[in-house]
Design an enzyme around this catalytic site. Structure first.
Site, PDB file in Angstrom:
ATOM      1  N   ALA A  59       0.851  -1.157  -0.025  1.00 30.80           N
ATOM      2  CA  ALA A  59       0.138   0.420   0.252  1.00 30.80           C
ATOM      3  C   ALA A  59       0.927   1.298  -0.248  1.00 30.80           C
ATOM      4  O   ALA A  59       1.879   1.301   0.418  1.00 30.80           O
ATOM      5  CB  ALA A  59      -0.747  -0.630   1.499  1.00 30.80           C
ATOM      6  N   THR A  60       0.263   2.399  -0.569  1.00 33.89           N
ATOM      7  CA  THR A  60       0.906   4.061  -0.389  1.00 33.89           C
ATOM      8  C   THR A  60      -0.154   4.548   0.678  1.00 33.89           C
ATOM      9  O   THR A  60      -0.968   4.258   0.192  1.00 33.89           O
ATOM     10  CB  THR A  60       1.296   4.065  -2.039  1.00 33.89           C
ATOM     11  N   SER A  62      -0.892   8.121  -0.746  1.00 32.95           N
ATOM     12  CA  SER A  62      -1.033   8.726  -2.322  1.00 32.95           C
ATOM     13  C   SER A  62      -0.361  10.820  -1.701  1.00 32.95           C
ATOM     14  O   SER A  62       0.102  10.622  -0.924  1.00 32.95           O
ATOM     15  CB  SER A  62      -2.361   9.305  -2.683  1.00 32.95           C
TER      16      SER A  62
END
Ligand code: SAH
Length: 250
Positions: A59-60, A62
């Site tokens: 995951a990042t 944003s």
């Protein structure tokens, strides 16, 4: 433009985003000023870059200009009695920004007495549910919002939405959906707005677009395709991850 908006501090980053027109609303600017991105990025040295950062589990967090777009789109629905669902809450950053807008420290007296805003961050990976909560709890303000249950982080499959029949004034989806999930539209209040990146089924290149779905006071639904984006997909929880559906929200 995005990279030019980076800064050396949270204030510098947000100021630059505003100067370059990537944040347009002074209200959104003020809310993003209050949430230090360094508390939500594992690598604090790049926290003030206008770029996505890895947070683990593929995951990042944003890029800030993407967060600003999402908040500005949902802004009319982020009022002091709003129920807000942040699907794919990941780092918890956006959940915290929503809370700054809907749960101001000095709220309107009539709202203080009645039903207050609720902001729920929803994750299908329990470790990321915990991460969002942990990041938010780094400040006294965040801890207060968590202690009051005005902000909660829960585990579940965002494609099904969350909660009871009360519905949501604003639903934000932080990962790309394979379709415009009807369950999310059903859970919108009248009026309410859904902001969701959706994969284009006709594209060979995996194109995605933001869709904004509005439900008006009479329950009429309007779907609008906006601009092209690139988000990680909404997925099943990885095997071996506990399927701990939280026990509902108060
Ligand atoms: N808004 C977050 C974005 C995190 S990346 C931030 O800026 O920090 C997208 C997130 O969606 C990931 O944390 C991922 O775990 C979550 N996700 C993916 N599929 C999901 C699903 N079916 N239900 C809920 N969350 C999901």
């Amino acid at each position: 433009m995005a990279w030019r908006s980076s800064g050396h501090s949270n204030e510098g980053l947000i100021d630059n985003l505003f100067k370059h027109g990537l944040i347009k609303s002074p209200k959104v600017k003020e809310a993003m000023m209050k949430v230090d991105r360094a508390n939500f990025c594992p690598d604090a040295t790049s926290a003030y870059e206008d770029s996505p950062q890895p947070i683990g589990h593929s995951a990042t967090i944003s890029a800030p200009h993407m967060h600003a777009n999402a908040v500005e789109s949902l802004l009319p629905y982020l009022h002091e009695r709003a129920r807000i669902l942040d699907i794919g809450s990941g780092s918890g950053y956006l959940t915290a920004v929503f809370a700054e807008l809907a749960c101001p420290e000095t709220g309107k007296p009539e709202v203080q007495a009645g039903e207050k805003a609720r902001v729920v961050g929803l994750e299908n990976i329990p470790a990321l549910r915990d991460l969002g909560e942990m990041n938010m709890a780094k400040t006294p303000r965040g801890r207060k919002l968590l202690d009051s249950s005005q902000v909660q982080f829960v585990v579940g499959d965002g494609r099904k939405g969350w909660g009871d029949e009360k519905g949501w004034d604003a639903i934000h989806v932080g990962a790309a959906a394979s379709e415009l999930h009807q369950k999310l539209i059903d859970q919108l209040r009248s009026p309410g707005r859904l902001f969701i990146p959706v994969e284009d089924p006709t594209s060979r290149w995996g194109d995605q677009h933001i869709w904004v779905v509005d439900k008006d006071e009479n329950g009429n639904v309007k779907k609008k395709q906006m601009y092209g984006v690139r988000y990680v997909p909404l997925t099943d929880a990885p095997p071996g991850t506990a399927k701990a559906e939280d026990a509902g929200i108060p």
